[in-house]
Design a protein around this motif. Structure first.
Motif, PDB file in Angstrom:
ATOM      1  N   MET A 276      -0.068  70.039  57.313  1.00  0.00           N
ATOM      2  CA  MET A 276       1.454  69.626  57.201  1.00  0.00           C
ATOM      3  C   MET A 276       1.503  70.878  55.635  1.00  0.00           C
ATOM      4  N   LYS A 277       2.493  71.719  55.663  1.00  0.00           N
ATOM      5  CA  LYS A 277       1.607  72.811  54.631  1.00  0.00           C
ATOM      6  C   LYS A 277       2.841  73.176  54.183  1.00  0.00           C
ATOM      7  N   LYS A 278       3.300  72.623  52.445  1.00  0.00           N
ATOM      8  CA  LYS A 278       4.025  73.360  51.840  1.00  0.00           C
ATOM      9  C   LYS A 278       4.161  74.807  51.417  1.00  0.00           C
ATOM     10  N   GLN A 279       4.980  75.258  51.462  1.00  0.00           N
ATOM     11  CA  GLN A 279       4.631  76.756  50.219  1.00  0.00           C
ATOM     12  C   GLN A 279       6.373  76.376  49.550  1.00  0.00           C
ATOM     13  N   LEU A 280       6.426  77.470  48.130  1.00  0.00           N
ATOM     14  CA  LEU A 280       7.419  77.295  47.243  1.00  0.00           C
ATOM     15  C   LEU A 280       7.949  78.696  47.362  1.00  0.00           C
ATOM     16  N   ILE A 281       8.995  78.971  47.534  1.00  0.00           N
ATOM     17  CA  ILE A 281       9.426  80.765  47.407  1.00  0.00           C
ATOM     18  C   ILE A 281      10.701  80.655  46.129  1.00  0.00           C
ATOM     19  N   LYS A 282      10.571  81.456  45.247  1.00  0.00           N
ATOM     20  CA  LYS A 282      11.869  82.106  44.768  1.00  0.00           C
ATOM     21  C   LYS A 282      12.512  82.722  45.104  1.00  0.00           C
ATOM     22  N   ILE A 283      14.460  82.042  44.689  1.00  0.00           N
ATOM     23  CA  ILE A 283      15.137  82.760  45.823  1.00  0.00           C
ATOM     24  C   ILE A 283      16.403  83.197  44.526  1.00  0.00           C
TER      25      ILE A 283
ATOM     26  N   ILE B 255      18.001  80.476  55.317  1.00  0.00           N
ATOM     27  CA  ILE B 255      16.744  80.009  55.452  1.00  0.00           C
ATOM     28  C   ILE B 255      15.820  79.279  56.296  1.00  0.00           C
ATOM     29  N   SER B 256      16.654  78.735  57.148  1.00  0.00           N
ATOM     30  CA  SER B 256      16.221  77.389  58.341  1.00  0.00           C
ATOM     31  C   SER B 256      15.836  78.834  58.891  1.00  0.00           C
ATOM     32  N   GLU B 257      16.945  80.361  59.448  1.00  0.00           N
ATOM     33  CA  GLU B 257      17.158  81.011  60.243  1.00  0.00           C
ATOM     34  C   GLU B 257      16.109  81.855  60.021  1.00  0.00           C
ATOM     35  N   TYR B 258      15.628  82.177  58.490  1.00  0.00           N
ATOM     36  CA  TYR B 258      14.782  83.495  58.620  1.00  0.00           C
ATOM     37  C   TYR B 258      13.787  82.739  58.545  1.00  0.00           C
ATOM     38  N   PHE B 259      12.820  81.809  58.507  1.00  0.00           N
ATOM     39  CA  PHE B 259      11.783  80.822  58.303  1.00  0.00           C
ATOM     40  C   PHE B 259      11.234  80.611  59.575  1.00  0.00           C
ATOM     41  N   ASN B 260      12.167  80.340  60.817  1.00  0.00           N
ATOM     42  CA  ASN B 260      12.421  79.623  61.878  1.00  0.00           C
ATOM     43  C   ASN B 260      11.332  77.257  61.934  1.00  0.00           C
ATOM     44  N   VAL B 261      12.466  77.419  60.465  1.00  0.00           N
ATOM     45  CA  VAL B 261      11.977  75.908  60.368  1.00  0.00           C
ATOM     46  C   VAL B 261      13.311  74.774  60.797  1.00  0.00           C
ATOM     47  N   ARG B 262      13.053  73.907  60.758  1.00  0.00           N
ATOM     48  CA  ARG B 262      14.370  73.417  61.107  1.00  0.00           C
ATOM     49  C   ARG B 262      14.902  72.940  59.010  1.00  0.00           C
ATOM     50  N   LYS B 263      16.067  72.531  59.143  1.00  0.00           N
ATOM     51  CA  LYS B 263      16.753  73.096  58.257  1.00  0.00           C
ATOM     52  C   LYS B 263      16.707  71.513  57.216  1.00  0.00           C
ATOM     53  N   SER B 264      16.021  70.502  57.687  1.00  0.00           N
ATOM     54  CA  SER B 264      15.452  69.316  57.217  1.00  0.00           C
ATOM     55  C   SER B 264      14.394  69.429  56.453  1.00  0.00           C
ATOM     56  N   SER B 265      13.977  70.205  57.162  1.00  0.00           N
ATOM     57  CA  SER B 265      11.990  71.174  56.462  1.00  0.00           C
ATOM     58  C   SER B 265      12.222  71.731  55.037  1.00  0.00           C
ATOM     59  N   ILE B 266      12.883  72.072  54.742  1.00  0.00           N
ATOM     60  CA  ILE B 266      13.816  72.764  53.150  1.00  0.00           C
ATOM     61  C   ILE B 266      14.333  71.910  52.383  1.00  0.00           C
ATOM     62  N   LYS B 267      13.917  72.022  51.278  1.00  0.00           N
ATOM     63  CA  LYS B 267      14.152  71.167  50.168  1.00  0.00           C
ATOM     64  C   LYS B 267      14.334  72.321  48.355  1.00  0.00           C
ATOM     65  N   ILE B 268      16.162  72.493  48.295  1.00  0.00           N
ATOM     66  CA  ILE B 268      15.934  72.914  46.394  1.00  0.00           C
ATOM     67  C   ILE B 268      15.284  72.635  45.469  1.00  0.00           C
ATOM     68  N   VAL B 269      14.091  72.525  45.116  1.00  0.00           N
ATOM     69  CA  VAL B 269      13.034  72.074  43.931  1.00  0.00           C
ATOM     70  C   VAL B 269      13.911  71.995  42.474  1.00  0.00           C
ATOM     71  N   ARG B 270      14.671  73.151  42.467  1.00  0.00           N
ATOM     72  CA  ARG B 270      14.955  73.912  41.148  1.00  0.00           C
ATOM     73  C   ARG B 270      15.568  74.415  41.553  1.00  0.00           C
ATOM     74  N   GLY B 271      17.188  74.248  40.381  1.00  0.00           N
ATOM     75  CA  GLY B 271      18.059  75.804  40.312  1.00  0.00           C
ATOM     76  C   GLY B 271      19.343  75.250  40.980  1.00  0.00           C
ATOM     77  N   GLU B 272      19.651  73.806  41.362  1.00  0.00           N
ATOM     78  CA  GLU B 272      20.692  73.290  42.184  1.00  0.00           C
ATOM     79  C   GLU B 272      22.376  73.491  41.949  1.00  0.00           C
ATOM     80  N   LYS B 273      21.768  74.557  40.453  1.00  0.00           N
ATOM     81  CA  LYS B 273      23.323  74.484  39.977  1.00  0.00           C
ATOM     82  C   LYS B 273      23.893  75.814  39.583  1.00  0.00           C
ATOM     83  N   SER B 274      22.422  76.646  39.971  1.00  0.00           N
ATOM     84  CA  SER B 274      21.647  78.212  39.468  1.00  0.00           C
ATOM     85  C   SER B 274      21.440  79.179  40.489  1.00  0.00           C
TER      86      SER B 274
END
Length: 75
Positions: free
Chosen positions: A1-8, A47-66
């Protein structure tokens, strides 16, 4: 399992959903307004469509309200 952090940077109320990548930063345009978490929900869908992953594999780590967010993608 690979985890990747991206800035958005999220741009709500855009005409259409799209992802633009430049210099390690992703600009994500979503047509949802930034109200009641609607833009975050739309962001995860785009993001899930762009990276071709399930929605459940995506988590907002920082900036929920930003507009500047850090998202973790597990693949």
């Amino acid at each position: 399992m690979k985890k990747q952090l991206i800035k958005i940077k999220v741009i709500p109320n855009a005409k259409k959903d799209k992802v633009v990548e430049s210099e390690g930063l992703f600009k994500v345009y979503v047509n949802a307004p930034a109200v009641d978490g609607k833009a975050n929900k739309a962001l995860i869908e785009v993001i899930s469509e762009y990276f071709n992953v399930r929605k459940s594999s995506i988590k907002i780590v920082r900036g929920e309200k930003s507009r500047e967010k850090v998202v973790e993608i597990t693949s």
